[in-house]
Design a protein around this motif. Structure first.
Motif, PDB file in Angstrom:
ATOM      1  N   VAL A  30       0.842  -1.200   0.000  1.00 50.48           N
ATOM      2  CA  VAL A  30       0.000   0.000   0.000  1.00 50.48           C
ATOM      3  C   VAL A  30       0.875   1.247   0.000  1.00 50.48           C
ATOM      4  O   VAL A  30       0.601   2.210  -0.719  1.00 50.48           O
ATOM      5  CB  VAL A  30      -0.944   0.004   1.221  1.00 50.48           C
ATOM      6  N   LEU A  31       1.931   1.240   0.801  1.00 48.77           N
ATOM      7  CA  LEU A  31       2.816   2.400   0.865  1.00 48.77           C
ATOM      8  C   LEU A  31       3.556   2.619  -0.458  1.00 48.77           C
ATOM      9  O   LEU A  31       3.704   3.751  -0.912  1.00 48.77           O
ATOM     10  CB  LEU A  31       3.802   2.243   2.019  1.00 48.77           C
ATOM     11  N   VAL A  32       3.983   1.525  -1.079  1.00 49.26           N
ATOM     12  CA  VAL A  32       4.623   1.654  -2.395  1.00 49.26           C
ATOM     13  C   VAL A  32       3.612   2.187  -3.408  1.00 49.26           C
ATOM     14  O   VAL A  32       3.916   3.095  -4.189  1.00 49.26           O
ATOM     15  CB  VAL A  32       5.220   0.298  -2.853  1.00 49.26           C
ATOM     16  N   GLY A  33       2.404   1.636  -3.384  1.00 46.12           N
ATOM     17  CA  GLY A  33       1.360   2.112  -4.296  1.00 46.12           C
ATOM     18  C   GLY A  33       1.023   3.571  -4.078  1.00 46.12           C
ATOM     19  O   GLY A  33       0.847   4.340  -5.037  1.00 46.12           O
ATOM     20  N   GLU A  34       0.947   3.998  -2.827  1.00 45.88           N
ATOM     21  CA  GLU A  34       0.658   5.404  -2.524  1.00 45.88           C
ATOM     22  C   GLU A  34       1.788   6.303  -2.987  1.00 45.88           C
ATOM     23  O   GLU A  34       1.550   7.401  -3.505  1.00 45.88           O
ATOM     24  CB  GLU A  34       0.414   5.567  -1.023  1.00 45.88           C
ATOM     25  N   THR A  35       3.023   5.845  -2.852  1.00 50.74           N
ATOM     26  CA  THR A  35       4.171   6.616  -3.324  1.00 50.74           C
ATOM     27  C   THR A  35       4.153   6.734  -4.844  1.00 50.74           C
ATOM     28  O   THR A  35       4.393   7.818  -5.399  1.00 50.74           O
ATOM     29  CB  THR A  35       5.489   5.959  -2.854  1.00 50.74           C
ATOM     30  N   VAL A  36       3.852   5.635  -5.520  1.00 49.51           N
ATOM     31  CA  VAL A  36       3.763   5.676  -6.988  1.00 49.51           C
ATOM     32  C   VAL A  36       2.619   6.585  -7.424  1.00 49.51           C
ATOM     33  O   VAL A  36       2.755   7.365  -8.369  1.00 49.51           O
ATOM     34  CB  VAL A  36       3.590   4.241  -7.559  1.00 49.51           C
ATOM     35  N   MET A  37       1.493   6.522  -6.715  1.00 44.80           N
ATOM     36  CA  MET A  37       0.356   7.385  -7.039  1.00 44.80           C
ATOM     37  C   MET A  37       0.736   8.856  -6.877  1.00 44.80           C
ATOM     38  O   MET A  37       0.426   9.678  -7.737  1.00 44.80           O
ATOM     39  CB  MET A  37      -0.833   7.055  -6.127  1.00 44.80           C
ATOM     40  N   LEU A  38       1.431   9.179  -5.795  1.00 43.41           N
ATOM     41  CA  LEU A  38       1.860  10.560  -5.566  1.00 43.41           C
ATOM     42  C   LEU A  38       2.809  11.024  -6.668  1.00 43.41           C
ATOM     43  O   LEU A  38       2.661  12.116  -7.216  1.00 43.41           O
ATOM     44  CB  LEU A  38       2.526  10.681  -4.192  1.00 43.41           C
ATOM     45  N   ALA A  39       3.771  10.177  -7.017  1.00 46.25           N
ATOM     46  CA  ALA A  39       4.716  10.537  -8.080  1.00 46.25           C
ATOM     47  C   ALA A  39       4.009  10.685  -9.423  1.00 46.25           C
ATOM     48  O   ALA A  39       4.299  11.620 -10.190  1.00 46.25           O
ATOM     49  CB  ALA A  39       5.813   9.480  -8.167  1.00 46.25           C
ATOM     50  N   ALA A  40       3.076   9.786  -9.717  1.00 45.20           N
ATOM     51  CA  ALA A  40       2.354   9.862 -10.987  1.00 45.20           C
ATOM     52  C   ALA A  40       1.498  11.122 -11.052  1.00 45.20           C
ATOM     53  O   ALA A  40       1.469  11.817 -12.074  1.00 45.20           O
ATOM     54  CB  ALA A  40       1.476   8.623 -11.170  1.00 45.20           C
ATOM     55  N   MET A  41       0.803  11.421  -9.964  1.00 42.81           N
ATOM     56  CA  MET A  41      -0.033  12.621  -9.940  1.00 42.81           C
ATOM     57  C   MET A  41       0.808  13.877 -10.159  1.00 42.81           C
ATOM     58  O   MET A  41       0.430  14.765 -10.922  1.00 42.81           O
ATOM     59  CB  MET A  41      -0.768  12.722  -8.600  1.00 42.81           C
TER      60      MET A  41
END
Length: 165
Positions: A30-41
């Motif tokens: 979840v933390l990796v996914g949230e980090t990727v989501m933040l970077a993508a956004m």
């Protein structure tokens, strides 16, 4: 548009911080996914960025969503309110990244993107309802509820940016 960018990035950043700081810490996927989501956004929606193509972010977010959903399924007996909803949020984020790229492209891509808006709008409504029901039905820890809501706010703001774009 600037307000939506700030809300999107703030929601995702708050969800990431709460995932690390919570009493029942979120899983690493979840933390990796949230980090990727933040970077993508940030990369897709902040005008001065754009270092990585949007399809790459979409594939990466889709992969993070699949891993998160798989791990949630494997750990389900230990975590009855797992992170399957977060996986859906990541998939919606991937769709918003691709739609944002389509809207920035030619008019033919814009027509195809418009056709996709109805199923994505339905998925967003289901996601909002599921998160609200999960938080209201049997509320997890306050920090976990705040993390889920912050993540939802980030995804909704990203969807609003895609619709406005």
């Amino acid at each position: 548009m600037t307000v939506l960018i700030v809300v999107t990035l703030a929601g995702s950043l708050v969800a990431l911080v709460l995932g690390v700081a919570g009493r029942r810490r979120a899983g690493w996927s979840v933390l990796v996914g949230e980090t990727v989501m933040l970077a993508a956004m940030a990369d897709v929606h902040v005008p001065t960025l754009g270092f990585v193509p949007a399809p790459f972010w979409a594939v990466l977010l889709g992969g993070c969503a699949l891993v998160t959903a798989l791990l949630d399924r494997l750990r389900r007996p230990h975590r009855p309110q797992g992170d399957h909803l977060h996986a859906l949020g990541m998939l919606l984020g991937a769709a918003f990244v691709l739609l944002g790229a389509v809207h920035a492209g030619d008019s033919a891509g814009h027509r195809h993107g418009t056709v996709l808006l109805l199923p994505i709008a339905v998925a967003v409504a289901v996601h909002v309802g599921a998160v609200a029901w999960g938080v209201a039905r049997r509320p997890p820890a306050r920090v976990e509820s705040a993390r889920r809501i912050a993540s939802l706010v980030g995804v909704l703001a990203m969807g609003a940016m895609t619709a406005v774009h």
